[in-house]
Design a protein around this motif. Structure first.
Motif, PDB file in Angstrom:
ATOM      1  N   LEU B  22      44.185  52.020   4.806  1.00  0.00           N
ATOM      2  CA  LEU B  22      45.531  52.315   5.450  1.00  0.00           C
ATOM      3  C   LEU B  22      45.652  52.251   6.853  1.00  0.00           C
ATOM      4  CD1 LEU B  22      47.505  54.939   3.398  1.00  0.00           C
ATOM      5  CD2 LEU B  22      48.090  52.748   3.904  1.00  0.00           C
ATOM      6  N   TYR B  23      44.790  52.761   7.602  1.00  0.00           N
ATOM      7  CA  TYR B  23      44.761  52.938   8.908  1.00  0.00           C
ATOM      8  C   TYR B  23      44.345  51.341   9.704  1.00  0.00           C
ATOM      9  CZ  TYR B  23      43.166  54.010  13.887  1.00  0.00           C
ATOM     10  OH  TYR B  23      42.979  54.239  14.978  1.00  0.00           O
ATOM     11  N   THR B  26      48.350  49.519   8.903  1.00  0.00           N
ATOM     12  CA  THR B  26      49.450  50.043   9.051  1.00  0.00           C
ATOM     13  C   THR B  26      50.440  49.057   9.876  1.00  0.00           C
ATOM     14  OG1 THR B  26      48.059  52.193   9.808  1.00  0.00           O
ATOM     15  CG2 THR B  26      50.681  52.405   9.573  1.00  0.00           C
ATOM     16  N   TRP B  27      49.805  48.735  11.052  1.00  0.00           N
ATOM     17  CA  TRP B  27      50.650  47.790  11.740  1.00  0.00           C
ATOM     18  C   TRP B  27      51.079  46.713  10.879  1.00  0.00           C
ATOM     19  CZ3 TRP B  27      48.533  43.044  12.520  1.00  0.00           C
ATOM     20  CH2 TRP B  27      46.903  43.031  12.181  1.00  0.00           C
ATOM     21  N   VAL B 298      47.465  57.731  10.481  1.00  0.00           N
ATOM     22  CA  VAL B 298      48.271  56.847   9.968  1.00  0.00           C
ATOM     23  C   VAL B 298      49.813  57.327   9.833  1.00  0.00           C
ATOM     24  CG1 VAL B 298      48.957  55.750   7.614  1.00  0.00           C
ATOM     25  CG2 VAL B 298      46.653  55.912   8.452  1.00  0.00           C
ATOM     26  N   GLU B 301      51.352  56.784  13.142  1.00  0.00           N
ATOM     27  CA  GLU B 301      51.771  55.557  13.558  1.00  0.00           C
ATOM     28  C   GLU B 301      53.069  55.306  12.698  1.00  0.00           C
ATOM     29  OE1 GLU B 301      49.145  52.070  13.352  1.00  0.00           O
ATOM     30  OE2 GLU B 301      47.490  53.296  14.115  1.00  0.00           O
ATOM     31  N   ILE B 302      53.139  55.774  11.327  1.00  0.00           N
ATOM     32  CA  ILE B 302      54.523  55.550  10.662  1.00  0.00           C
ATOM     33  C   ILE B 302      55.650  56.056  11.513  1.00  0.00           C
ATOM     34  CG2 ILE B 302      55.443  55.806   8.566  1.00  0.00           C
ATOM     35  CD1 ILE B 302      52.700  55.583   7.058  1.00  0.00           C
TER      36      ILE B 302
END
Lengths: 258, 331
Positions: B22-23, B26-27, B298, B301-302
């Motif tokens: 996911l990390y 994510t972007w 993560v 970032e979200i």
């Protein structure tokens, strides 16, 4: 053979041991007795290198203890101190397994496994070997510690007041186990204790200390004498014999009256 | 019991893998439609490659820092014989900051400051010496006095931060900017230039911890038992503490202070797996630490960097620390 030569030990200006010399009797139970503050535990600690030696020499088979590595000593001497509270949650078998550390460095092989099982069987711990040690009674726990030391498999065993907090039945069981160790496994045991009658009943040799010095040592008949004990404990004892054993009476009716 | 443990472990590993994936993406997920539209644009392609280039050292840093923090906290707790203190709580990372600031203020433009590697080496050496000194003077004697040690840690870290502030105020503005560039690292702003250089050192420290795990198992029994079993207790404590200082220095240099991460990871691993083996606990605690850091990142970032993982870890860790102290006191 373990020999103690000219040992002096001091905490600050206070002398705890003064010129202690002794040779530990092989294949016997030696009882170390004396009043509080006589230096018994300190002497035991120094011999078993739990306390750093200040002056003097401890020789194991003629070799100075200072020139030996810790792991080397751990295969010859094992020691159990008073108040051994363990904060970690481990099972009886895991604790006994730690006894093999000097031999295996943690990697347990078949020989280690055998020694562990034998120690557990010898101390009759099979039924509780998977219990956690904080679930055990004082007597059981004391047996587990001895099993650990048995697994360590050293010719010399030093015990610092192991009888504290044990009732009469467990005290007798414990001392009988030590006698079995000497008889069946040829161990040499030194034990610090307070109860002179237990010492008289189970020890082969007695070393009496007072004010950091060894006053006298000898067998039961030589040591359990009122002339000897009165001076050491500053108390009037009455010694009598029952079943061929020497027993101390702590309270002497005739003297109290006079 | 064993079955239960295995299930927890499997779930944990799966979650860690998912968190890392996911990390890394994510972007991509957040901007999926935009990327899809512009995938043919060479600018876009270059940007994607750049982001991947930036993300990979970051994820390596996060994983290795997590392992270091978890292992060093476990070993520290064994050496100091308690479950509440960790190097972070005792203010080891604050010491790192002080050392850094003082070096810059005193040495100015010397090679030991301008060259980041020499600088890192010097800071680490100084930190190791300070923590050894601290062990000999304070930790060893007050081992069983947790409240005292907590108080000491609080005072030490506050003191260290104040001193750092004070020296920074006196600094020349240019020096201050240089210092900020070096010390204002955080999870979001990982010092990636150091990642590959310090990687061998980090792996070395992890190996050193792992190699000694049998010794640490014995040391958990306390000084008397350890000596009886042939472990030279004081030397091993000192060695362990040196490894810990190096571990803290590296992780602070890479991602900045992480006060409570070690505490949470070490204690949750112990609670859930109830193991007394250091190597197992190191693995479990490391997995938890990775999960916290990477998954936390993560989420950050979200929600578009509105806060930092460190803050979240500190809030949760602080509450957990209070819980532990209350529990300990009730016993």
């Amino acid at each position: 053979m373990i020999e103690v030569r000219n040992v002096y030990q001091a905490y600050g200006k206070h002398n705890v041991l003064t010129n202690v010399n002794m040779i530990i009797q092989e294949h016997k139970i030696t009882g170390l007795i004396g009043p509080n503050g006589a230096g018994k535990s300190t002497l035991l600690g120094v011999i078993s290198r739990l306390l750093a030696l200040k002056t003097g020499e401890i020789l194991i088979h003629g070799k100075n203890i200072k020139e030996m590595s810790n792991i080397e000593i751990a295969k010859i001497i094992s020691v159990l101190r008073q108040n051994n509270n363990l904060a970690i949650k481990i099972t009886v078998k895991e604790l006994v397994t730690f006894g093999r550390f000097p031999h295996s460095k943690g990697r347990i092989n078949d020989a280690d496994e055998k020694a562990i099982e034998e120690a557990i069987r010898f101390m009759e711990l099979d039924a509780i070997s998977s219990k956690f040690i904080d679930e055990l009674s004082g007597g059981q726990l004391q047996r587990v510690y001895i099993a650990m030391i048995l697994a360590q498999d050293t010719p010399y065993i030093f015990l610092d007041e192991p009888l504290n907090n044990l009732d009469i039945k467990h005290t007798v069981d414990f001392m009988k186990n030590l006698q079995r160790l000497v008889k069946e496994k040829n161990k040499t045991i030194v034990i610090v204790m307070h109860d002179i009658n237990v010492a008289s009943a189970f020890c082969d040799h007695i070393v009496a200390m007072k004010d950091g010095e060894i006053i006298k040592e000898g067998n039961i008949d030589e040591m359990i004498q009122s002339e000897v004990l009165d001076g050491i404990f500053d108390h009037n004892f009455c010694i009598t014999g029952i079943d061929g054993q020497r027993v101390c009476l702590y309270k002497h009716i005739n003297i109290e009256k006079a | 019991m064993d079955r239960k443990r295995r299930i927890i472990l499997t779930v944990l590993i799966a979650m860690v893998v998912i968190a890392i994936l996911l990390y890394l993406s994510t972007w991509l997920i957040l901007n999926f439609s935009y990327i899809q539209e512009n995938i043919d644009n060479p600018m876009m392609q270059r940007a994607i490659i750049n982001i991947i280039k930036r993300k990979i050292p970051q994820v390596i840093a996060l994983v290795v820092v997590s392992i270091l923090t978890a292992s060093s906290s476990l070993v520290f707790q064994t050496i100091t014989n308690n479950r509440i203190l960790t190097p972070g709580i005792l203010g080891f990372d604050a010491i790192y900051m002080v050392v850094h600031t003082f070096l810059l203020a005193l040495l100015g433009t010397s090679i030991f400051v301008t060259n980041p590697y020499l600088n890192f080496l010097l800071v680490t050496i100084l930190m190791v010496s300070i923590s050894v000194l601290m062990y000999v003077a304070i930790l060893r004697k007050n081992k069983n006095n947790i409240i005292f040690l907590l108080l000491f840690g609080m005072i030490l870290s506050t003191f260290a931060r104040s001193i750092t502030n004070f020296v920074q105020v006196l600094m020349h503005p240019d020096d201050f900017t240089a210092l900020l560039g070096r010390t204002s690292v955080s999870i979001v702003n990982i010092n990636t230039s150091l990642v590959y250089v310090s990687l061998p050192l980090m792996v070395l420290v992890i190996i050193l911890f792992a190699r000694k795990h049998h010794t640490y198992d014995v040391m958990a029994l306390g000084e008397n038992y350890s000596t009886n079993l042939g472990v030279t207790y004081n030397r091993e404590s000192m060695l362990g503490l040196i490894y810990i200082s190096v571990a803290v220095a590296i992780s602070t240099a890479l991602v900045g202070p992480l006060s409570f991460l070690g505490l949470i990871a070490a204690n949750i691993a112990r609670e859930l797996f109830k193991s007394s083996s250091h190597i197992k606990n190191m693995i479990y605690a490391s997995l938890f630490a990775i999960l916290f850091l990477v998954f936390g990142q993560v989420i950050i970032e979200i929600i578009n960097y509105k806060t930092t993982v460190t803050t979240i870890v500190e809030v949760i860790g602080g509450l957990y620390l209070i819980y532990l102290i209350v529990k300990e006191n009730r016993r």
